[in-house]
Design a protein around this motif. Sequence first.
Motif, PDB file in Angstrom:
ATOM      1  N   TYR A 114      17.076  16.819  -2.909  1.00 23.80           N
ATOM      2  CA  TYR A 114      16.969  17.923  -3.860  1.00 23.80           C
ATOM      3  C   TYR A 114      17.803  17.637  -5.097  1.00 23.80           C
ATOM      4  N   HIS A 115      17.350  18.164  -6.226  1.00 26.48           N
ATOM      5  CA  HIS A 115      18.126  18.117  -7.459  1.00 26.48           C
ATOM      6  C   HIS A 115      19.295  19.086  -7.280  1.00 26.48           C
ATOM      7  N   CYS A 118      19.607  22.703  -9.026  1.00 26.99           N
ATOM      8  CA  CYS A 118      18.302  23.167  -9.487  1.00 26.99           C
ATOM      9  C   CYS A 118      17.410  23.537  -8.297  1.00 26.99           C
ATOM     10  N   GLU A 119      17.569  22.841  -7.201  1.00 29.82           N
ATOM     11  CA  GLU A 119      16.813  23.046  -5.972  1.00 29.82           C
ATOM     12  C   GLU A 119      15.407  22.464  -5.979  1.00 29.82           C
ATOM     13  N   CYS A 128      12.804  15.569 -10.999  1.00 31.16           N
ATOM     14  CA  CYS A 128      12.885  16.871 -10.337  1.00 31.16           C
ATOM     15  C   CYS A 128      11.537  17.576 -10.431  1.00 31.16           C
ATOM     16  N   CYS A 131      12.375  21.157 -12.604  1.00 36.30           N
ATOM     17  CA  CYS A 131      12.724  21.177 -14.030  1.00 36.30           C
ATOM     18  C   CYS A 131      12.302  19.923 -14.783  1.00 36.30           C
ATOM     19  N   ASP A 139      22.937  13.132  -9.145  1.00 35.77           N
ATOM     20  CA  ASP A 139      22.234  14.391  -9.401  1.00 35.77           C
ATOM     21  C   ASP A 139      21.565  14.955  -8.158  1.00 35.77           C
TER      22      ASP A 139
END
Length: 155
Positions: A114-115, A118-119, A128, A131, A139
């Motif tokens: 996962y980012h 940001c999820e 990602c 985003c 990251d």
Amino acid sequence: MLPRAYEGQDCSIAGALGVVGDRWTLLVLREAFLRNHRFEDMQRRLGVARNVLTDRLARLVEDGLLERVRYQERPERFEYRLTEKGLDLWPVIVALMQWGDRHRDDGRRPMVLYHRGCEGEVDDRRMCTACGAALNPGDVEAVRDGARRRAMAPA
């Protein structure tokens, strides 16, 4: 033990396999990306024989993918940190994991990237999904089977 070099092969793939192409090396690197830097932690998580892990770590240090860093003086103890050369293997590690996920018979994903913050998930281009940011190891967080998040980056 098989030789590390592929005689007569003037090929970058053969050269790379000479460094990372044995059974345990990529798994040792995976552990370094998961911030498991100490011998005992790697040995416990991998279940590899101590002599095999000692050999792989020495090779990775010799080849410049890991550096040996003292973290304790008495008794003297070391941990293994990714170098820039080692960090350059992050796309390879991610691609192998995602390939393995796609071709599992049970459809499970034992680890999801996962980012951080940001999820969104990491896609096959290391971007990602939420985003669109281009992602580097620092990251990204790795989640194992819904377990507590672990950082997929060197500390």
